[in-house]
Design a protein around this motif. Structure first.
Motif, mmCIF file in Angstrom:
data_model
loop_
_atom_site.group_PDB
_atom_site.id
_atom_site.type_symbol
_atom_site.label_atom_id
_atom_site.label_comp_id
_atom_site.label_asym_id
_atom_site.label_seq_id
_atom_site.Cartn_x
_atom_site.Cartn_y
_atom_site.Cartn_z
ATOM 1 N N ASP A 60 0.834 -1.207 -0.056
ATOM 2 C CA ASP A 60 -0.085 -0.065 -0.018
ATOM 3 C C ASP A 60 0.744 1.259 0.032
ATOM 4 O O ASP A 60 0.478 2.226 -0.301
ATOM 5 C CB ASP A 60 -0.854 0.031 1.255
ATOM 6 N N SER A 83 -0.637 -12.046 -2.476
ATOM 7 C CA SER A 83 -0.821 -11.165 -1.061
ATOM 8 C C SER A 83 -0.175 -12.211 -0.128
ATOM 9 O O SER A 83 0.448 -13.505 -0.475
ATOM 10 C CB SER A 83 -2.218 -11.314 -0.718
ATOM 11 N N SER A 87 -6.659 -13.766 -1.313
ATOM 12 C CA SER A 87 -6.558 -12.875 -2.842
ATOM 13 C C SER A 87 -5.756 -11.641 -2.695
ATOM 14 O O SER A 87 -6.058 -10.955 -1.757
ATOM 15 C CB SER A 87 -8.148 -12.535 -3.118
ATOM 16 N N LEU A 89 -6.367 -9.027 -4.092
ATOM 17 C CA LEU A 89 -7.403 -8.194 -4.518
ATOM 18 C C LEU A 89 -8.226 -7.522 -3.023
ATOM 19 O O LEU A 89 -8.262 -6.425 -2.857
ATOM 20 C CB LEU A 89 -8.417 -8.318 -5.633
ATOM 21 N N VAL A 90 -8.900 -8.240 -2.683
ATOM 22 C CA VAL A 90 -9.668 -8.045 -1.313
ATOM 23 C C VAL A 90 -9.170 -7.279 -0.477
ATOM 24 O O VAL A 90 -9.828 -6.254 -0.095
ATOM 25 C CB VAL A 90 -10.453 -9.297 -0.981
ATOM 26 N N SER A 91 -8.267 -7.559 0.336
ATOM 27 C CA SER A 91 -7.564 -6.767 1.475
ATOM 28 C C SER A 91 -6.125 -6.234 1.269
ATOM 29 O O SER A 91 -5.778 -5.475 2.152
ATOM 30 C CB SER A 91 -7.789 -7.488 2.897
ATOM 31 N N ALA A 94 -4.009 -4.836 -4.727
ATOM 32 C CA ALA A 94 -3.841 -5.020 -6.136
ATOM 33 C C ALA A 94 -4.937 -4.007 -6.888
ATOM 34 O O ALA A 94 -4.834 -4.261 -8.113
ATOM 35 C CB ALA A 94 -4.303 -6.643 -6.305
ATOM 36 N N PHE A 95 -5.773 -3.550 -5.971
ATOM 37 C CA PHE A 95 -6.766 -2.789 -6.933
ATOM 38 C C PHE A 95 -6.270 -1.883 -7.692
ATOM 39 O O PHE A 95 -6.646 -1.543 -8.831
ATOM 40 C CB PHE A 95 -7.779 -2.378 -6.046
ATOM 41 N N PRO A 96 -5.380 -0.882 -6.934
ATOM 42 C CA PRO A 96 -4.656 0.152 -8.021
ATOM 43 C C PRO A 96 -3.981 -0.543 -9.150
ATOM 44 O O PRO A 96 -3.933 0.353 -10.302
ATOM 45 C CB PRO A 96 -3.825 1.096 -7.216
ATOM 46 N N ILE A 98 -4.575 -3.263 -10.727
ATOM 47 C CA ILE A 98 -5.670 -3.769 -11.706
ATOM 48 C C ILE A 98 -6.275 -2.496 -12.520
ATOM 49 O O ILE A 98 -6.494 -2.709 -13.757
ATOM 50 C CB ILE A 98 -6.592 -4.553 -10.961
ATOM 51 N N GLU A 99 -6.667 -1.745 -11.685
ATOM 52 C CA GLU A 99 -7.110 -0.518 -12.332
ATOM 53 C C GLU A 99 -6.367 0.207 -13.341
ATOM 54 O O GLU A 99 -6.633 0.513 -14.472
ATOM 55 C CB GLU A 99 -7.576 0.608 -11.132
ATOM 56 N N SER A 110 -6.903 -14.334 -13.233
ATOM 57 C CA SER A 110 -7.054 -14.537 -11.692
ATOM 58 C C SER A 110 -6.784 -16.073 -11.628
ATOM 59 O O SER A 110 -7.457 -16.926 -12.399
ATOM 60 C CB SER A 110 -8.431 -14.220 -11.104
#
Length: 176
Positions: A60, A83, A87, A89-91, A94-96, A98-99, A110
């Motif tokens: 992060d 991680s 996953s 992504l979840v916590s 990875a979201f930024p 992937i975006e 995945s």
């Protein structure tokens, strides 16, 4: 094999890793993870040789330059992103990734595995339909109360993530 391979890792029992996850990790030279020590320890426990891998940290608090480097690696060679558990992504961060990857038309795949959300639901004894996953609650008490007021208006079982330093919550609302 360019692209980003999101590899789900076991959430407690090392034997929960899938053969597909092991194969994917074996096939890639570049592996990005939150904590390299945690990942290397898992590799040892599952018998995955990582001596020819470049294991890099991404979390992060990683810089924009680190994200750019990760995306360039994905385009040129491909990489796995993991991680510490579950996953990526979840916590986890990875979201930024992937975006940004989607905006740059980078392939994302995945590699699924054990889901902590479903495991919690299975073990809760609460009704599974419908259920809502809310991620982490805010840290501020006022915001927690506001969040729970919103949740209380939704019928079903509500699951939240929480760190070991705070109480875990499983919540069912009877709202219609």
């Amino acid at each position: 094999m360019s692209g980003i391979y999101l590899v789900t890792l076991p959430i407690g029992n090392k034997d929960d890793i899938t053969q597909r996850a092991i194969n994917t990790l074996s096939e890639h030279k570049f592996i990005y993870c939150e904590d390299t020590r945690v990942f290397k320890d898992l590799c040892k426990r599952i018998g995955l040789d990582y001596s020819d891998k470049e294991i890099r940290s991404y979390h992060d608090h990683s810089s924009e330059a680190a994200l750019t480097s990760l995306l360039n690696t994905a385009k040129e060679s491909g990489l796995c992103f993991v991680s510490d558990a579950g996953s990526p992504l979840v916590s986890d961060p990875a979201f930024p990734i992937i975006e940004k990857a989607i905006s740059e038309d980078i392939k994302i795949e995945s590699i699924g595995g054990v889901s902590s959300v479903i495991t919690a639901l299975e073990l809760s004894g609460l009704p599974p339909i419908p259920f809502h996953f809310h991620g982490f609650l805010p840290r501020d008490t006022g915001k927690i109360i506001t969040s729970l007021d919103v949740v209380n208006a939704q019928y079903g079982t509500h699951l939240f993530f929480e760190g070991v330093s705070r109480a875990c919550l499983l919540y069912t609302s009877d709202a219609a």
